[in-house]
Design an enzyme around this catalytic site. Structure first.
Site, PDB file in Angstrom:
ATOM      1  N   ARG A  96       0.321  20.379 -23.990  1.00  0.00           N
ATOM      2  CA  ARG A  96       1.349  20.583 -22.983  1.00  0.00           C
ATOM      3  C   ARG A  96       1.998  19.273 -22.566  1.00  0.00           C
ATOM      4  O   ARG A  96       1.439  18.204 -22.775  1.00  0.00           O
ATOM      5  CB  ARG A  96       0.711  21.166 -21.710  1.00  0.00           C
TER       6      ARG A  96
ATOM      7  N   ARG B  18       7.387   6.040  -1.858  1.00  0.00           N
ATOM      8  CA  ARG B  18       8.670   6.077  -1.118  1.00  0.00           C
ATOM      9  C   ARG B  18       9.810   5.606  -2.030  1.00  0.00           C
ATOM     10  O   ARG B  18       9.962   6.140  -3.105  1.00  0.00           O
ATOM     11  CB  ARG B  18       8.574   5.261   0.166  1.00  0.00           C
TER      12      ARG B  18
ATOM     13  N   ARG C 105     -14.075 -10.610  12.654  1.00  0.00           N
ATOM     14  CA  ARG C 105     -15.180 -11.560  12.407  1.00  0.00           C
ATOM     15  C   ARG C 105     -14.682 -12.991  12.308  1.00  0.00           C
ATOM     16  O   ARG C 105     -15.367 -13.922  12.754  1.00  0.00           O
ATOM     17  CB  ARG C 105     -15.967 -11.124  11.173  1.00  0.00           C
TER      18      ARG C 105
ATOM     19  N   ARG D 134       2.874   6.709  14.237  1.00  0.00           N
ATOM     20  CA  ARG D 134       4.274   6.264  14.284  1.00  0.00           C
ATOM     21  C   ARG D 134       4.725   6.502  15.707  1.00  0.00           C
ATOM     22  O   ARG D 134       4.408   7.514  16.316  1.00  0.00           O
ATOM     23  CB  ARG D 134       5.111   7.054  13.272  1.00  0.00           C
TER      24      ARG D 134
ATOM     25  N   HIS E 269      -1.256  13.206  -0.955  1.00  0.00           N
ATOM     26  CA  HIS E 269      -2.038  12.278  -0.140  1.00  0.00           C
ATOM     27  C   HIS E 269      -3.389  11.884  -0.717  1.00  0.00           C
ATOM     28  O   HIS E 269      -4.022  10.980  -0.185  1.00  0.00           O
ATOM     29  CB  HIS E 269      -2.196  12.837   1.270  1.00  0.00           C
TER      30      HIS E 269
ATOM     31  N   GLN F 192      -3.771  10.260  -3.146  1.00  0.00           N
ATOM     32  CA  GLN F 192      -3.563   8.886  -3.633  1.00  0.00           C
ATOM     33  C   GLN F 192      -3.925   7.850  -2.575  1.00  0.00           C
ATOM     34  O   GLN F 192      -4.210   6.706  -2.870  1.00  0.00           O
ATOM     35  CB  GLN F 192      -2.085   8.661  -3.993  1.00  0.00           C
TER      36      GLN F 192
ATOM     37  N   THR G 217       0.058  -1.269   2.777  1.00  0.00           N
ATOM     38  CA  THR G 217       0.751  -0.042   2.370  1.00  0.00           C
ATOM     39  C   THR G 217       0.496   0.198   0.887  1.00  0.00           C
ATOM     40  O   THR G 217       0.524  -0.752   0.098  1.00  0.00           O
ATOM     41  CB  THR G 217       2.272  -0.096   2.629  1.00  0.00           C
TER      42      THR G 217
ATOM     43  N   GLY H  72       1.938   4.177   7.888  1.00  0.00           N
ATOM     44  CA  GLY H  72       1.040   4.920   6.990  1.00  0.00           C
ATOM     45  C   GLY H  72      -0.260   4.162   6.792  1.00  0.00           C
ATOM     46  O   GLY H  72      -0.255   2.944   6.695  1.00  0.00           O
TER      47      GLY H  72
ATOM     48  N   ASP I  46       2.430   1.564  -1.072  1.00  0.00           N
ATOM     49  CA  ASP I  46       3.698   1.543  -1.821  1.00  0.00           C
ATOM     50  C   ASP I  46       3.982   0.214  -2.506  1.00  0.00           C
ATOM     51  O   ASP I  46       4.778   0.157  -3.432  1.00  0.00           O
ATOM     52  CB  ASP I  46       4.872   1.859  -0.875  1.00  0.00           C
TER      53      ASP I  46
ATOM     54  N   ASP J  95       5.779  -2.184  -1.507  1.00  0.00           N
ATOM     55  CA  ASP J  95       7.232  -2.408  -1.431  1.00  0.00           C
ATOM     56  C   ASP J  95       7.597  -3.594  -0.545  1.00  0.00           C
ATOM     57  O   ASP J  95       8.736  -3.720  -0.106  1.00  0.00           O
ATOM     58  CB  ASP J  95       7.927  -1.128  -0.929  1.00  0.00           C
TER      59      ASP J  95
ATOM     60  N   ASP K 100       6.629  -2.372   6.423  1.00  0.00           N
ATOM     61  CA  ASP K 100       7.795  -3.114   6.931  1.00  0.00           C
ATOM     62  C   ASP K 100       8.300  -2.582   8.270  1.00  0.00           C
ATOM     63  O   ASP K 100       8.782  -3.357   9.097  1.00  0.00           O
ATOM     64  CB  ASP K 100       8.911  -3.172   5.890  1.00  0.00           C
ATOM     65  N   GLY K 101       8.180  -1.269   8.499  1.00  0.00           N
ATOM     66  CA  GLY K 101       8.596  -0.721   9.790  1.00  0.00           C
ATOM     67  C   GLY K 101       7.769  -1.337  10.915  1.00  0.00           C
ATOM     68  O   GLY K 101       8.303  -1.782  11.944  1.00  0.00           O
TER      69      GLY K 101
END
Ligand code: ADP
Length: 320
Positions: free
Chosen positions: A163, A172, A25, A72, A250, A252, A126, A11, A128, A130, A103-104
């Site tokens: 509201r 994730r 650089r 990917r 997305h 975000q 990333t 991602g 995330d 994570d 991590d992937g």
């Protein structure tokens, strides 16, 4: 070391461009050539590779996404795919690889090193956040700021209409974005995958708030914890409150990176080059308590980034 490759994979995250710029650089500063690899491991296999120079990374520090683009690649997960990529290591005479991603992507890089012995250094990119071994990954701060902007806007309409708003955020399996944005945005409730959530308790808190005269409530739900829509349906059913759900999605991940992310990316990208030049491999660069560190990639991949309970508890106390 004469030549290294750089790629972004998995991602995208805002700040990846600042990291690419730093890699290019810093390498050139040391007299090392850089080959840019497009579309992550897909471009590595397909030889979508070209030399980069000082000008290749001009005017990108403020841009979101990644100029090298990302992808990917299922093919890279198979030995045959990696064998094809190894041909391009020879063809382009690469002596090291900087991998910017999650991590992937790091798993792919580690596997590639084990098989073909090309030194790899990974840079955590990333939204995330994570990945253990670093306080923040590149893009997290921008994503949190994007969510806080959205909370501010939603708060205006939430107050006017009295509201309850549920805002579902990315991450994730991680609750980091929800937690940070929830605290910064003053959310009444934060629901994260690391801790089980009880809808009854959330409803009780909402009711207590309304009785005290609260005009609105904002609930942040991490995508890995629950579906915002489903939670909205349950809350409406149990309380009768007009409950609206916004799934930020997305947006975000987009936008110009914050200064924090640009600084982080610049420092991490530059350090990755230093490590390769000094003969290191299988490392991930990170920032811990303001200091740039190099962690063992294997340990990073076998670890888990825990949520900071102090922050969670503080958010709960302050949102009473
Ligand atoms: P991220 O890097 O953001 O976590 P992914 O998990 O999708 O994203 O991984 C990005 C890419 O890394 C995958 O598409 C694949 O090409 C490669 N990859 C992931 N896991 C492995 C693995 N175990 N072995 C080889 N390559 C992998």
């Amino acid at each position: 070391m004469q030549r290294i490759g750089v790629l972004t994979s998995g991602g995208d995250s805002p700040g990846m461009n600042a990291a690419i710029r730093a890699v290019v650089r810093k390498a050139i500063y040391h007299g090392v050539e850089v080959i840019g690899i497009k579309h992550g491991y897909t471009g590595f296999i397909e030889a979508e590779m070209a030399p980069m120079n000082l000008g290749s990374v001009a005017d990108i520090i403020h841009r979101g996404g990644t100029i090298l683009q990302t992808a990917r690649s299922e093919e890279f997960k198979a030995p045959q795919g990696r064998a094809r990529a190894s041909q391009n290591v020879k063809r382009f005479r690469l002596q090291g690889l900087v991998i910017i991603g999650g991590d992937g992507s790091f798993r792919g890089g580690l596997q590639f090193y084990r098989e073909y012995k090309i030194p790899v250094v990974c840079v955590p990119g990333t939204i995330d956040n994570d990945i253990p071994g670093t306080d923040c990954s590149i893009g997290f701060d921008t994503a949190v700021n994007n969510v806080v902007d959205a909370i501010n806007k939603i708060r205006d309409t939430a107050t006017s209409h009295e509201r309850t708003f549920i805002i579902e955020v990315m991450g994730r399996e991680s609750g980091y974005i929800a937690l940070a944005a929830g605290l910064a945005g003053g959310a009444e409730t934060i629901v994260i995958p690391e801790l089980s959530a009880n809808v009854e308790e959330i409803c009780d808190k909402l009711c207590r708030g309304y009785k005290r005269g609260k005009l609105h409530s904002i609930i942040i739900v991490a995508e890995g914890a629950a579906s915002g829509l489903e939670m909205g349906r349950q809350i409406k059913e149990k309380t009768g409150f007009d409950t609206k759900v916004t799934i930020l999605g997305h947006l975000q991940r987009g936008g110009t990176p914050t200064a924090y992310d640009r600084i982080l990316a610049s420092r991490l990208g530059a350090e990755a080059v230093e490590l390769l030049i000094s003969g290191e491999t299988c490392k991930m660069v990170g920032m811990v308590s303001g200091k740039i560190v190099a962690e063992n990639l294997e340990e990073i991949l076998s670890g888990k980034k825990e949520i900071d309970m102090d922050i969670y508890n503080l958010a709960a106390i302050l949102s009473i």
